[in-house]
Design an enzyme around this catalytic site. Structure first.
Site, PDB file in Angstrom:
ATOM      1  N   ASP A   1       0.882  -1.175   0.000  1.00 11.24           N
ATOM      2  CA  ASP A   1       0.000   0.000   0.000  1.00 11.24           C
ATOM      3  C   ASP A   1       0.914   1.217   0.000  1.00 11.24           C
ATOM      4  OD1 ASP A   1       0.940  -0.409   2.597  1.00 11.24           O
ATOM      5  OD2 ASP A   1      -0.835   0.485   3.523  1.00 11.24           O
TER       6      ASP A   1
ATOM      7  N   HIS B   1       9.742  -0.079   9.147  1.00  9.52           N
ATOM      8  CA  HIS B   1       8.859  -1.244   9.236  1.00  9.52           C
ATOM      9  C   HIS B   1       8.962  -2.130   7.987  1.00  9.52           C
ATOM     10  CE1 HIS B   1       6.948   0.594  12.709  1.00  9.52           C
ATOM     11  NE2 HIS B   1       6.608   1.659  11.996  1.00  9.52           N
TER      12      HIS B   1
END
Length: 558
Positions: free
Chosen positions: A230, A484
């Site tokens: 995303d 992340h």
């Protein structure tokens, strides 16, 4: 041999030595008298077949040397778990060895008392010296009413390859052992270690954890991957890392609604790819296609407050080169099936850095195609600390928990492998906040990289991350950002960067306050647990220094 043994590791090795000093100085722990019983220094030499046949069965063939100049001893043992999650080692009696015997074993010549057993376990494959662990141990004894209750072994582990004095890894662990027939006090001691000191209970032995280092060094072929993203800021950094890493071959990128709407994630992805193409065109004459997947579920807010109004720090249009949007295709499902069907079964790894909406959709539409993957590596979840989007949930899972639950349940479903053996449908690993919160890109480092940059890669990273870093500075006082999604790609590049354990994992998709919570069941009981579901890998520890060095070199060129 102890009747009971439990193992614990630190979330961050940098706190280990200080903790060892602290606990070794205590006169009392949990109400039990504590005293030092000295120190040991052992060299443990492990032997296995080249493809680690013994290790895959939980079996250890070990020769131990110590600094007391006692005779070497050879032992063969197998790791198992008892009913209370204690570790059990059925083993042969240690066989004393002379110097000549050890020399022979180093050449694959094992004593007749264990040779036939090893031949049986390995299918007569010759064993070789695979690893040496230098274990420095502090031993503490706990007493109750003047009698010995248990021992705490505080272990520093340094890893070496055969024939080399160079240390390739370092780790720490605590072993809690007792020779008592019953050991109810273990519950209190385990609770203190886990909850008061933040340690993580594990079941994998030293060798089983370090074997990942051997496997990584033997794997030289680039791994074919599909990225499902995303594409926000850290996804963009992950894509930069993947495209510039020779260990991976990116076959395609599918996008999903999450950080921003799905059409914008596609444009962001095309912008990143068009920017990086001049640096990777020798490996990628043609850039991977970008395919649009599932939209953001209704009612779910984006993360534009974190990633910027366009999800790419507000700079997507600045870097979207003319013609780059031609990379974008309409159907993520079509691209996924096309790539999978063009390759042998088990050839492709799926790496996800966004919500699992696309993957759940593929499971629904073409489950047999999904089963052809090698494995799935997900950035998502949090298992041993607080969440980031809610007190107990990480963003990707919180965004679409029902899809995450569907993926977990699909991957762990047992399939028969014959002879009464079963395995999971598809290996699934979570790289969650437990490890991604330990890897960071500091603004000060990025500014230094700009001062002596040879190309515009650091400038691109600075422009993309400025909004993202400002958010973390306002929100947490971190003048930088977490990596992340890049760590998830890093784990695919080099699995030895993280340590992982298999758990029975569930995803909560209904709770008012706990929706998106990922739960790893590490309770000590077996009565209320389904052991068949204990197959999902959860990363609990990362070598942050090594990963950050890899990221700087590959992405910033420094």
């Amino acid at each position: 041999m102890p009747h009971w043994e439990y193992k614990f590791v630190f979330r961050d090795n940098r706190m280990a030595e200080g903790f060892f000093d602290l606990i070794a100085a205590q006169k009392e722990i949990c109400g039990y008298r504590c005293s030092s019983k000295g120190e040991e220094e052992n060299l443990d030499h492990y032997f296995d077949s080249p493809d680690l046949t013994l290790e895959s069965q939980g079996i250890v063939c070990r020769v131990r040397q110590n600094k007391k100049n006692d005779p070497c001893s050879l032992a063969v043992k197998r790791q198992a778990l008892g009913p209370n999650q204690e570790i059990i080692y059925p083993q042969t009696d240690p066989l004393p060895l002379g110097a000549g015997d050890f020399s022979g074993i180093s050449k694959g010549e094992f004593p007749s008392s264990v040779g036939p057993l090893l031949n049986l376990l390995t299918g007569s494959t010759a064993l070789t010296h695979i690893l040496t662990l230098q274990v420095s141990r502090r031993i503490l004894e706990l007493k109750i009413d003047g009698d010995s209750l248990a021992y705490l072994n505080l272990d520093r582990i340094r890893v070496k390859l055969p024939g080399s004095e160079q240390m390739i890894a370092e780790d720490y662990e605590i072993e809690l052992k007792s020779e008592r027939e019953s050991f109810p006090e273990a519950d209190v001691l385990k609770d203190i270690l886990c909850n008061a000191f933040g340690m993580i209970p594990i079941t994998r032995s030293k060798l089983r954890r370090m074997a990942r280092l051997i496997r990584q060094r033997e794997d030289h072929k680039p791994r074919k991957v599909i990225l499902d993203m995303d594409t926000g800021v850290d996804d963009a950094l992950a894509l930069l890392l993947a495209m510039q890493s020779p260990e991976l071959e990116v076959l395609g990128v599918t996008v999903v609604g999450g950080n921003i709407d799905v059409d914008q994630t596609a444009r962001n992805t095309a912008a990143v790819l068009s920017h990086i193409h001049p640096f990777v065109k020798d490996r990628y004459p043609r850039l991977p296609l970008v395919a649009i997947g599932e939209k953001r579920p209704s009612g779910r807010p984006s993360a534009a407050d974190v990633h910027g109004p366009d999800g790419l720090g507000g700079v997507c249009d600045n870097y979207l080169k003319q013609g780059a949007e031609q990379l974008i295709k309409e159907s993520a499902l079509s691209l996924f099936t096309e790539i999978i069907d063009a390759h042998p079964v088990g050839a492709i790894t799926l790496i996800t850095t966004g919500p699992l909406t696309n993957v759940a959709h593929w499971i629904q539409e073409c489950p047999e195609t999904v089963k052809k993957l090698c494995k799935v590596i997900c950035m998502g979840g949090v298992f041993f600390q607080a969440g980031n989007r809610s007190p107990c949930a990480e963003f990707n899972i919180h965004f679409d928990p029902s899809s995450a639950r569907k993926v977990v349940e699909f991957c762990r479903a047992p399939v028969s492998t014959g002879l009464g053996q079963r395995r999971e449908t598809l290996p699934l690993a979570f790289v969650g906040l437990d490890v991604t919160h330990q890897v960071r890109l500091r603004r000060s480092l990025l500014e230094r990289a700009l001062s002596f940059a040879k190309d515009n890669r650091p400038k691109f990273v600075r422009d993309v991350t400025r909004y993202y870093m400002d958010f973390y500075n306002r929100n947490e006082g971190l003048d930088g950002c977490y990596l992340h999604d890049p760590l998830t790609v890093g784990y695919a590049i080099d699995p030895s960067l993280c340590q992982a354990e298999q758990y029975h994992v569930e995803v909560e998709d209904k709770g008012e306050f706990t929706s998106g919570m990922t739960v790893a069941d590490y309770r000590p009981t077996r009565i209320f647990k389904d052991k068949m579901k204990e197959v999902t890998w959860v990363c609990y520890k990362v070598d942050s220094t090594l990963f950050e060095k890899l990221f700087r070199k590959r992405v910033l060129g420094i």
